[in-house]
Design an enzyme around this catalytic site. Sequence first.
Site, PDB file in Angstrom:
ATOM      1  N   ASP A   2       0.844  -1.194   0.000  1.00  0.00           N
ATOM      2  CA  ASP A   2       0.000   0.000   0.000  1.00  0.00           C
ATOM      3  C   ASP A   2       0.883   1.249   0.000  1.00  0.00           C
ATOM      4  OD1 ASP A   2      -2.043   1.787   0.203  1.00  0.00           O
ATOM      5  OD2 ASP A   2      -3.041   0.807   1.880  1.00  0.00           O
ATOM      6  N   ASP A  96      -3.843   2.779  -5.275  1.00  0.00           N
ATOM      7  CA  ASP A  96      -2.591   2.778  -4.498  1.00  0.00           C
ATOM      8  C   ASP A  96      -2.383   1.504  -3.673  1.00  0.00           C
ATOM      9  OD1 ASP A  96      -4.635   3.160  -2.724  1.00  0.00           O
ATOM     10  OD2 ASP A  96      -3.783   4.940  -1.753  1.00  0.00           O
ATOM     11  N   GLU A  97      -3.111   0.437  -3.995  1.00  0.00           N
ATOM     12  CA  GLU A  97      -3.045  -0.775  -3.176  1.00  0.00           C
ATOM     13  C   GLU A  97      -2.957  -2.023  -4.057  1.00  0.00           C
ATOM     14  OE1 GLU A  97      -5.570  -2.795   0.517  1.00  0.00           O
ATOM     15  OE2 GLU A  97      -6.447  -1.211  -0.696  1.00  0.00           O
TER      16      GLU A  97
END
Length: 377
Positions: A2, A96-97
Amino acid sequence: MDLDSFFVSVERLRNSELNNIPLIIGGKSNRGVVASCSYEARQFGVKSAMPIRMAKMLCPHATILSGDMEQYSQHSRLVTEIIADHVPLFEKASIDEFYVDLTGMDRFYGCHQWAVELRQKVIKESGLPISFGLSVNKLIAKMGTNEGKPNGAIRVPVGHEKAFISPLSVRKIPMVGQKTYQTLSAMGVRTISTLQQIPRPLLEREFGRSGIVLHQKSHAIDHSLVTPYSEQKSASKEQTFQHDTIDVEYLKSKLVSMTEDLAYELRKQKKLTGCITVKIRYSDFNTVSKQQRIAYTSHEDVLIRIAKGIFDQLHDRRVLVRLIGIRFSHLVQGSFQIDLFEDNTKSLRLHEAKDLLRQKYGEQVVRRAVSLSKARM
């Protein structure tokens, strides 16, 4: 894996003067909302989705930026490319993960060492801080990542999953929102260790089917698989007219209607699109199309504006049109609010209310007037 305070990190990468200060990304007006904030701002109680006015009260000396989804999308794609070059199987869960499947890696190299080196490579090549959690399933890996932030790494050995999450607040379980937390608190359940002691039938009676999932997660049980990431995933709609038309306003009204429908489908599935394609087929069967890469979004206002712009560039013949279509591609998982930097809380409530009406009464119950006027003539 993350990316830490992703929007904030990108802004700091572009301007080092923003380092180590309270930073808020979101709408600058008092009616705007917080899209992301730095850890320095979080120390004052600022958090995502909070009204900007409240954030200013909590942290009056914070620097507020309106945000740049184009830049964030570019950096997200860069990190995706780095991971794709080194990982045989991964899932892009949001902008974003990422979930990375390292099954079998321990026999050859060692999962932890390999993950450490991948993290270092992402940091070196992208310039962005990233945390990871390593465990036997996605749930514990995600919770481990959250505990490892900022810019850290946590390994939860096999057999230690329940012990790792037991002392944590039930708020740390991904599915637990404010309403569920309030209900659990009223039951005297505030830590996962207490939740683990609640009989499954009791949770099921209180929360329905969600109670079963809650019971499983409190015991570190998660059988969900890593879904292979593919840029080719798409959603599309098109319409062939009963009578060919040259009426541009009518064509645009149909384009708006289809875009509105697809945007709702994205939000319902909690997905964002990174590319729009508009297609036109003329009466002579000549077919033209044009695509445009965009910042990840599911915001219908943004998508409609872009789709109409593409149409204006594409439609350059005074010939009857037989078919018009639109396609969203490069889909990723993501939240509807992720790109609403300029939206205010009133606008957010309006979009949420429209979606709730669609879910309850059908997708056609509320629509834009422009998509209806021509259809009813």
